[in-house]
Design an enzyme around this catalytic site. Structure first.
Site, PDB file in Angstrom:
ATOM      1  N   GLY A 140       0.807  -1.230   0.000  1.00 54.07           N
ATOM      2  CA  GLY A 140       0.000   0.000   0.000  1.00 54.07           C
ATOM      3  C   GLY A 140       0.832   1.268   0.000  1.00 54.07           C
ATOM      4  CB  ALA A 152       0.928   3.767  -4.592  1.00 55.22           C
ATOM      5  N   GLY A 153      -0.390   4.746  -1.502  1.00 57.47           N
ATOM      6  CA  GLY A 153      -1.506   5.483  -0.885  1.00 57.47           C
ATOM      7  C   GLY A 153      -1.000   6.639  -0.035  1.00 57.47           C
ATOM      8  N   GLY A 191       1.062   5.226   3.165  1.00 58.07           N
ATOM      9  CA  GLY A 191       2.113   4.397   2.578  1.00 58.07           C
ATOM     10  C   GLY A 191       3.180   5.226   1.880  1.00 58.07           C
ATOM     11  CB  THR A 212      -7.599   2.145  12.244  1.00 53.88           C
ATOM     12  OG1 THR A 212      -8.485   3.179  12.667  1.00 53.88           O
ATOM     13  CG2 THR A 212      -8.450   0.924  11.932  1.00 53.88           C
ATOM     14  CG  ASP A 213      -8.552   5.771  16.145  1.00 54.66           C
ATOM     15  OD1 ASP A 213      -8.994   5.464  15.016  1.00 54.66           O
ATOM     16  OD2 ASP A 213      -8.499   6.946  16.564  1.00 54.66           O
ATOM     17  CD  GLU A 214     -12.201   4.821  11.791  1.00 51.62           C
ATOM     18  OE1 GLU A 214     -13.251   4.320  11.379  1.00 51.62           O
ATOM     19  OE2 GLU A 214     -11.627   5.774  11.237  1.00 51.62           O
ATOM     20  CE1 TYR A 255     -10.271   1.027   7.171  1.00 51.09           C
ATOM     21  CE2 TYR A 255     -11.094   2.419   8.952  1.00 51.09           C
ATOM     22  CZ  TYR A 255     -10.037   1.892   8.222  1.00 51.09           C
ATOM     23  OH  TYR A 255      -8.738   2.245   8.546  1.00 51.09           O
ATOM     24  CE  LYS A 286      -6.793  -1.489   9.042  1.00 50.88           C
ATOM     25  NZ  LYS A 286      -5.617  -1.700   8.142  1.00 50.88           N
ATOM     26  CE  LYS A 344      -9.926   7.695   4.352  1.00 53.41           C
ATOM     27  NZ  LYS A 344      -9.130   7.292   3.235  1.00 53.41           N
ATOM     28  N   PRO A 370     -19.549  19.527   3.185  1.00 58.12           N
ATOM     29  CG  PRO A 370     -19.563  17.401   2.190  1.00 58.12           C
ATOM     30  CD  PRO A 370     -18.953  18.752   2.076  1.00 58.12           C
TER      31      PRO A 370
END
Ligand code: NAD
Ligand code: TYD
Length: 343
Positions: free
Chosen positions: A7, A9-10, A13, A123-125, A148, A152, A187, A203
């Site tokens: 990852g 290229a994100g 990353g 992630t914290d999620e 999501y 994870k 995001k 929004p």
């Protein structure tokens, strides 16, 4: 060291690849990335001539490819994922495939090839949502609320099982909300900057009261690197920033930096299952890894706004094509209803 990054290229990353090549001279880094809508080789253009860096276009679910690439690696830093909550609400299939199946594919190959270190970026999620008080520690239960976050959490459990069952030398990091250069404008922070720069409404879900614990991507990358170098096998480390802020306050700060009027704020119907608050206690990482975030949210926002201002062409290309149809699907009806929903 021979390091396989997935990852790369994100958003995080590409920042991590740059960080790693700066942190260690003697590095041979392979970046495996499928170049989904979120992957962008422009993010790493200046590294194309670096002999220590190699890009491989491929899928982490491709077991034969992953096995071939894993041979001879000393370590893996696994960042490849489907990463956006709103997209997981529209369709979770790719999240299960990449985040769950892809992670197991990497673990299997790393075990066969006896790779000495496997850092899994989570992630914290995975903890779910907090009320107004308290923070998550690494001992808090996993209670993910979005598809999501659930994917994870599932990935993490497979990483945990690889440690307990096979003794694989894994380390898990749980980062809080990242922001900074090269973040895809789906995001919140880059979306707000991009819309405001274009004079378009931003929004804001619900009443804008949801709270996030922000960390600049450079600090997160330093934490991942510290986990790679010094993390205990089998350990989990929270990597949280120092700043917590609600979305409305954050948006006001962004608009003020851009010299834009608050009339661009558009309250829209809330995200289903929207987690109220995330906050991480990162004392363990401070103690065991000697890591701490260096940038305050104010400094980080100054830099980030400046980066997006200076990289208008990157932003316009990211907002082109498939992004437009995603934006329509995600926001058109919300924005139409949002006009009247303004408190
Ligand atoms: P991103 O969406 O910007 O990048 C993901 C990258 O993974 C892209 O380059 C994409 O092409 C690649 N990818 C997707 N599916 C793939 C596949 N099947 N095979 C190979 N490559 C594939 O995501 P990000 O925000 O940079 O997040 C990176 C990692 O950090 C993720 O694991 C995410 O869960 C985690 N994380 C993100 C945040 C955050 O705030 N963004 C916070 C904590 C942890
Ligand atoms: P996001 O950047 O999607 O990160 P996450 O959902 O993983 O925390 O969203 C950050 C916060 O901003 C979250 O509370 C949802 C909110 N948000 C909006 O209000 N409007 C938007 O258009 C987006 C994308 C997010």
């Amino acid at each position: 060291m021979r390091l396989l990054v997935t990852g790369g290229a994100g958003f995080i990353g590409s920042n991590f690849v740059r960080h790693a090549l700066r942190a260690q001279r003697d590095l041979e880094l392979t970046n495996l990335d499928a170049l989904t809508y979120a992957g962008n080789l422009e993010n790493l253009a200046e590294l194309e001539a670096d002999p220590r860096y190699r890009f491989v276009h491929g899928d982490i679910c491709d077991a034969a490819l992953v096995d071939r690439l894993m041979a001879g690696q000393d370590a893996v830093v696994h960042l490849a994922a489907e990463s956006h909550v709103d997209r997981s609400i529209l369709d979770a299939a790719a999240f299960i495939r990449t985040n769950v199946q892809g992670t197991q594919t990497l673990l299997d190959a790393a075990r066969r090839r006896q790779v000495a270190r496997f850092v899994h970026v989570s992630t914290d999620e995975v903890y779910g949502s907090l009320g107004a008080e308290g923070k998550f520690t690494e001992a808090s239960p996993l209670a993910p609320n979005s598809p999501y976050a659930a994917s994870k959490a599932a990935a993490e459990l497979l990483v945990r099982a690889a440690f307990h069952t096979h003794g694989q030398p894994v380390v898990i990091t749980r980062g809080s909300n990242n922001y900074g250069p090269y973040q895809f404008p789906e995001k919140f922070i880059p979306l707000a900057i991009a819309n405001a720069l274009a004079g378009q409404p931003v929004p804001l879900y619900g009443e804008g009261k949801n709270v996030r614990n922000w960390i600049h991507v450079a600090d997160h990358c330093a934490g991942i690197w510290a986990a790679l170098e010094r993390g205990r096998a089998g350990a989990v480390y929270n990597l949280g920033g120092d700043d917590e802020v609600d979305n409305l306050t954050l948006l006001r700060r962004i608009l003020a930096r851009l010299g834009r009027d608050e009339s661009l704020i558009r309250f829209v119907p809330d995200r289903p299952g929207h987690d109220f608050r995330y906050a991480l206690d990162s004392a363990l990482a401070r103690r065991e890894l000697g890591w701490r975030p260096a940038l305050s949210l104010d400094e980080g926002l100054d830099r980030t706004v400046a980066w997006y201002r200076a990289n208008g062409a990157w932003l316009e290309r990211a907002r082109d094509g498939a992004y437009r149809s995603y934006y329509e699907t995600q926001y058109r009806a919300r924005l139409e209803r949002g006009q009247e929903a303004r408190p």
